[in-house]
Write an enzyme that holds these catalytic residues in place. Structure first.
Site, short mmCIF file in Angstrom:
data_model
loop_
_atom_site.label_atom_id
_atom_site.label_comp_id
_atom_site.label_asym_id
_atom_site.label_seq_id
_atom_site.Cartn_x
_atom_site.Cartn_y
_atom_site.Cartn_z
N LYS A 172 0.82 -1.21 0.00
CA LYS A 172 0.00 0.00 0.00
C LYS A 172 0.86 1.28 0.00
CE LYS A 172 -3.73 -2.26 -0.50
NZ LYS A 172 -4.39 -3.17 0.36
C1 LIG Z 1 -5.51 -4.30 0.45
C2 LIG Z 1 -6.99 -4.11 0.46
C3 LIG Z 1 -7.77 -4.47 1.56
C4 LIG Z 1 -7.23 -5.25 2.70
O1 LIG Z 1 -6.23 -4.62 3.40
P1 LIG Z 1 -5.47 -5.43 4.55
O2 LIG Z 1 -4.76 -4.38 5.32
O3 LIG Z 1 -4.56 -6.39 3.84
O4 LIG Z 1 -6.51 -6.14 5.33
C5 LIG Z 1 -9.11 -4.15 1.55
N1 LIG Z 1 -9.68 -3.53 0.50
C6 LIG Z 1 -8.97 -3.18 -0.59
C7 LIG Z 1 -9.66 -2.45 -1.70
C8 LIG Z 1 -7.61 -3.49 -0.65
O5 LIG Z 1 -6.90 -3.20 -1.75
#
Ligand SMILES: *Cc1c(COP(=O)(O)O)cnc(C)c1O
Length: 385
Positions: free
Chosen positions: A184
Site C-alpha cells: 500500500k
Molecule cells: C488491500 C486491500 C484491503 C485489505 O487490506 P489489509 O490491510 O490487507 O486487510 C481491503 N480492501 C482493498 C480495496 C484493498 O486493496
C-alpha cells in the site's frame, strides 16, 4: 529490453524505519503501547479525523468498525462488486448479508444510483471503496444515507491520501478503514487504521481487544491495575508497537512518496494518452487521487490479444503487472452462495476483462518508468489489429 524483472509493488523502507523498530525492541514494550498510541495520534492529525484506532489490517479495521456500528445477522450491507474480497468477507463474518452493486464506468467506484436501488428495510449501511485511490462520489451517498439513517463505512485501503471536493477521505463518512499492507502507499508490513468519531472509535477499540474494558498497556504498565471486565465477545486484532514503529516513519515520508507517484502518473498519462488501443485512468474534477494503482484498460477490439496474454507479454519484457480486481461475484464462494451471474454487474464484468495494473510506486526510477512505457508501446505495436 529491460535486463532485470521490475517488481509490481515493493515496499520502500529506509534506515529511519530500521532505527525506530530497534528502538522499540530495546524498550521492553513490543506489543500495543506508546508507539501505537503515538502513531494513532499522528495519523489522526495527518487525516484531520478526531480519533483513530490502529489494528492489524484494513480488513480488521472494517470488521471492528461494522461490529461497533452494531451490524448483526439479518442485516444487509451494500458494497461494490469491484473490490478486494475482504471488504465483503467482513460483512459475512458478522452474519450479515453483503448486497453487491455495480460501478461507474469512468472510475469503477460504486455507483450511487445502484446503491439507492439496492436499499431494503434490512439495509444498515453502505461500504464504498475508493478504488485505485480515486474517491467515490460521496455526496449522493451521504445524502441517501442521512435520509435513510444508514452508516457509511469507507474502504480506503487505496485512498491514503485522497481528497473529495476539498475533504480528506477519513473525514467524510461515518468511519473509514485504511490499510498499511506491504504493497500500500505506506506500510507497517501488516496493519490498518480505523478513523471516525471518538465514541465509535472507543467501541471499535473494545471490539479489537477481546471486548475488554481496559487495554493491556493500561493494565500492565506502571500506571495500570490488574482489573478489567469483558463486555463484548471481542476479536484480537490490535496493532503492535513494532508495526507502529514502521508506521511512524512511513507517515513522515508519505508526502514525498505521493509526489513521486504523481510524477510517474504524469509520464504514463502523457505516453498512453496517445495510444488508441488503451484507455487511461481519470481523475475527476474536484477529486485528488492517492494513485495507489495505475489501471490501464485495453481496447480489446483494437488488439489481437486479450488481457491475459498482454500480461504474459509484459512479463516476457520483464515488467510485473497485476489485475485489480477479479469482481467479487465471479468468485465461487459468492457466486454459488448468492447465485450471481457474470453479467449481473455488467460494468464490473466487462472492465475486469480489459484491466491491467502497471507498476506505480515511489521506488520507480525514471529509467524504470521509461521501460514500462516502452514495453506497453511495444506490446501494443506488435499486437495491434
Ligand atoms: C488491500 C486491500 C484491503 C485489505 O487490506 P489489509 O490491510 O490487507 O486487510 C481491503 N480492501 C482493498 C480495496 C484493498 O486493496
Amino acid at each position: 529490453m529491460r535486463k532485470t524483472f521490475l517488481s509490481f509493488s515493493p515496499p520502500f523502507l529506509g534506515s529511519e524505519e530500521i532505527a525506530e523498530v530497534i528502538d522499540t525492541l530495546k524498550t521492553d514494550w513490543i506489543t500495543t503501547g506508546p508507539k501505537t498510541r503515538q502513531f494513532e495520534a499522528e495519523f489522526a492529525d495527518f487525516i484531520g479525523t478526531p480519533a483513530a484506532l490502529a489494528v492489524s489490517s484494513a480488513t480488521d479495521a472494517m470488521l471492528v468498525g461494522l461490529a461497533a456500528l452494531g451490524v448483526q445477522p439479518g442485516d444487509e450491507v451494500i458494497t461494490t462488486a469491484m473490490t478486494f474480497c475482504s471488504t465483503v468477507h467482513v460483512i459475512e463474518h458478522l452474519g450479515a448479508r453483503p448486497v453487491l452493486v455495480d460501478v461507474e464506468p469512468d472510475t469503477l467506484c460504486i455507483a450511487p444510483g445502484a446503491v439507492e436501488r439496492a436499499v431494503t428495510p434490512k439495509t444498515r449501511g453502505v461500504m464504498p471503496v475508493h478504488i485505485y485511490g480515486h474517491p467515490c462520489d460521496m455526496d449522493p451517498l451521504l445524502e441517501m444515507a442521512a435520509a435513510r439513517k444508514l452508516f457509511v463505512l469507507e474502504d480506503a485501503a487505496h485512498a491514503l491520501p485522497t481528497r473529495y471536493r476539498g475533504r480528506m477521505v477519513g473525514t467524510i463518512g461515518t468511519a473509514t478503514a485504511f490499510s498499511f499492507y506491504a504493497t500500500k502507499n505506506m506500510t507497517t508490513a501488516e496493519g490498518g487504521m480505523l478513523a471516525g468519531d471518538p465514541d465509535l472509535i472507543a467501541k471499535a477499540r473494545m471490539w479489537s481487544l477481546h471486548g475488554m474494558s481496559r487495554d493491556a498497556y493500561k493494565r500492565y504498565s506502571a500506571e495500570g491495575s490488574w482489573f478489567y471486565e469483558v463486555v463484548l465477545p471481542g476479536f484480537k486484532c490490535n496493532m503492535t508497537d513494532i508495526n507502529a514503529s514502521l508506521g511512524l516513519q512511513q507517515l513522515k515520508k508519505l508526502p514525498q512518496f505521493q509526489e513521486r507517484r504523481r510524477e510517474v502518473v504524469r509520464q504514463y498519462q502523457a505516453a498512453f494518452g496517445q495510444l488508441p488501443e488503451v484507455q487511461v485512468p481519470v481523475e475527476l474534477k474536484g477529486c485528488e487521487s492517492a494513485w495507489h494503482i495505475y489501471p490501464l484498460r485495453l481496447n480489446l477490439d483494437m488488439l489481437t490479444i486479450g488481457r491475459n496474454q498482454f500480461i504474459e507479454e509484459m512479463k516476457a519484457r520483464n515488467i510485473g503487472t497485476s489485475v485489480h480486481f477479479i469482481p467479487i461475484h465471479l468468485h465461487p464462494y459468492y457466486r454459488d452462495k448468492y447465485g450471481y451471474k457474470p453479467e449481473e454487474f455488467p460494468v464490473a464484468f466487462e472492465n475486469y476483462q480489459r484491466l491491467v495494473s502497471l507498476p506505480l510506486h515511489p521506488r520507480l526510477s525514471d529509467e524504470d518508468v521509461t521501460d514500462v512505457i516502452e514495453a506497453v508501446c511495444d506490446v501494443v505495436k506488435t499486437f495491434r489489429r
